[in-house]
Scaffold this motif. Structure first.
Motif, PDB file in Angstrom:
ATOM      1  N   SER A 168       8.564  38.589 -51.020  1.00  0.00           N
ATOM      2  CA  SER A 168       7.264  38.321 -50.402  1.00  0.00           C
ATOM      3  C   SER A 168       7.119  36.836 -50.104  1.00  0.00           C
ATOM      4  O   SER A 168       6.489  36.435 -49.121  1.00  0.00           O
ATOM      5  N   ALA A 289       4.815  41.114 -46.113  1.00  0.00           N
ATOM      6  CA  ALA A 289       4.684  40.585 -47.469  1.00  0.00           C
ATOM      7  C   ALA A 289       4.064  41.620 -48.402  1.00  0.00           C
ATOM      8  O   ALA A 289       4.454  41.753 -49.562  1.00  0.00           O
ATOM      9  N   ARG A 293       5.976  43.380 -51.839  1.00  0.00           N
ATOM     10  CA  ARG A 293       5.421  43.448 -53.204  1.00  0.00           C
ATOM     11  C   ARG A 293       5.200  44.888 -53.650  1.00  0.00           C
ATOM     12  O   ARG A 293       5.344  45.216 -54.827  1.00  0.00           O
TER      13      ARG A 293
END
Length: 422
Positions: A168, A289, A293
């Motif tokens: 990320s 991103a 995660r």
């Protein structure tokens, strides 16, 4: 829990002795208690700043073309050269992380990258800029080294999550490059300022990493050429690695096909965006991103097969939306970019999370093999996009990108069917 395809492949993987050696190396590298959150953040930020170097030029292509009086194909060569150079760096430099001190290697590479970016800021011709971009990208491979370094320090049960967090950060760096470079170029009135600032940033990052990163001995003792030969052995012995390399090649080719021509699409009517707005458009990549995660914990729980299927499907749907745009349905463009970033970057984390289970003592070589295939796909996608856009416009780019996304999904589906019938 693994997919049927993964179970079938695992019977042909490395020997039990190799696995025992790998587990011992993994335990020796890993600090007691795993990787602290503070250090994970350091890895993530550093990886993002390192990878940003190869993306700064993306929103600047129209300004570069105008400055040098060249067309879209010549300007796109800057992106193609940096992607190809990055692939060379992955092949020749990333494996060194298995045999040399990684902190020293990272700092040395950042210093050379700073020098190359400073030279790019003063490039007299587009040809010089293309050459310098390629040379700079060879040493701008800090991100994959940092991802593998963090994976080595993490506990097995936190490895997917740590990989996702560092990835990320990588994606944050891509967003910084796409958005920040456009804004900085428009604010200062010169695209050259972007490369000058990047050079200073690499010097600062080198100093910080020298101070903050742990100083660990490498997991293996090999000569450089023996190390490179061993990469071929690892690839030959790991069918799962070969498959994920193929998926990565095709996925990033599809992704790069969009971004290599996006600046030209957004610069024409009805958008007519300047460099700042084209760069700001890259903020849509925040979806990537989020995917990075979110995907890591799924891999830790053994749900990589489900994640892979959904993410490859998202890539194909994204291209269906992007094909509807062409300036007529901008909402489809926005949704398509969000979904494309989500699918491609989530698939990247899934692939690496699966591959890092194979051989702890060879993670940098595994990273090199996978990322080399990944960025070769990026170079191919960028080159294809530039040529197709010149010949057939946005509809041609959409057909090329969508075809690549469809091929990935078909190959993945065939592999799952084969796994269920063996």
């Amino acid at each position: 829990m693994t997919s049927p395809g993964t179970r079938r492949i695992s019977r042909h993987r490395s020997t039990p002795a190799a696995h025992r050696t790998g587990r011992r190396a993994d335990k020796a590298l890993r600090p007691a208690g795993g990787l602290p959150d503070r250090l994970v953040t350091v890895f993530a930020v550093a990886a993002g700043l390192a990878v940003a170097n190869i993306y700064y030029a993306h929103p600047l292509l129209t300004a570069i073309a105008s400055a040098f009086g060249v067309g879209s194909t010549a300007a796109s060569s800057v992106v193609t050269a940096s992607t190809a150079g990055y692939t060379v760096g992955l092949a020749l430099l990333v494996p060194l992380g298995d045999i040399v001190n990684r902190r020293r290697l990272l700092v040395a590479l950042l210093l050379v990258t700073a020098l190359a970016q400073a030279a790019s800021a003063a490039a007299p011709t587009v040809t010089a800029l293309v050459v310098l971009s390629g040379l700079m990208a060879v040493t701008a491979v800090g991100a994959p080294l940092l991802v593998a370094f963090a994976a080595a320090l993490a506990r097995p049960e936190q490895r997917g999550q740590v990989t996702g967090r560092v990835m990320s950060g990588v994606l944050g760096g891509v967003l910084l490059a796409r958005t920040g470079s456009g804004l900085l170029a428009q604010w200062t009135g010169s695209w050259r300022t972007v490369f000058a600032v990047a050079a200073v940033g690499m010097l600062v990052l080198a100093a910080l990493l020298w101070r903050l990163l742990p100083d660990l001995e490498p997991p293996e003792k090999l000569g450089y050429f023996a190390l490179l030969r061993s990469v071929a052995s690892v690839v030959a012995q790991e069918p799962l690695l070969r498959l994920r390399c193929l998926y990565g090649f095709l996925t990033f080719a599809s992704f790069s096909a969009f971004w290599a021509s996006a600046a030209f699409l957004l610069a024409r009517p009805p958008y007519s965006y300047g460099a700042a707005l084209i760069g700001a458009f890259g903020l849509l990549g925040v979806a990537g991103a989020v995917a990075a995660r979110a995907t890591g914990p799924l891999v830790d729980r053994g749900r990589d097969r489900l994640a892979t299927t959904l993410l490859y499907g998202a890539n194909l749907v994204a291209w269906a939306l992007l094909a509807l745009d062409g300036g007529r349905l901008p909402v489809c463009l926005v949704l398509g970019v969000l979904l494309l970033d989500f699918g491609v970057q989530g698939a990247q984390v899934t692939n690496l999370g699966v591959l890092y289970r194979l051989r702890p003592e060879a993670r940098n070589r595994i990273t090199m093999a996978y990322m080399s295939a990944y960025f070769l796909g990026g170079a191919a996608g960028s080159a294809l996009s530039g040529a197709v856009y010149s010949a057939a416009g946005w509809s041609g780019v959409s057909a090329a990108g969508g075809g690549l996304a469809a091929l990935v999904l078909v190959l993945w589906g065939v592999e799952q069917l084969r796994g269920q019938t063996t």
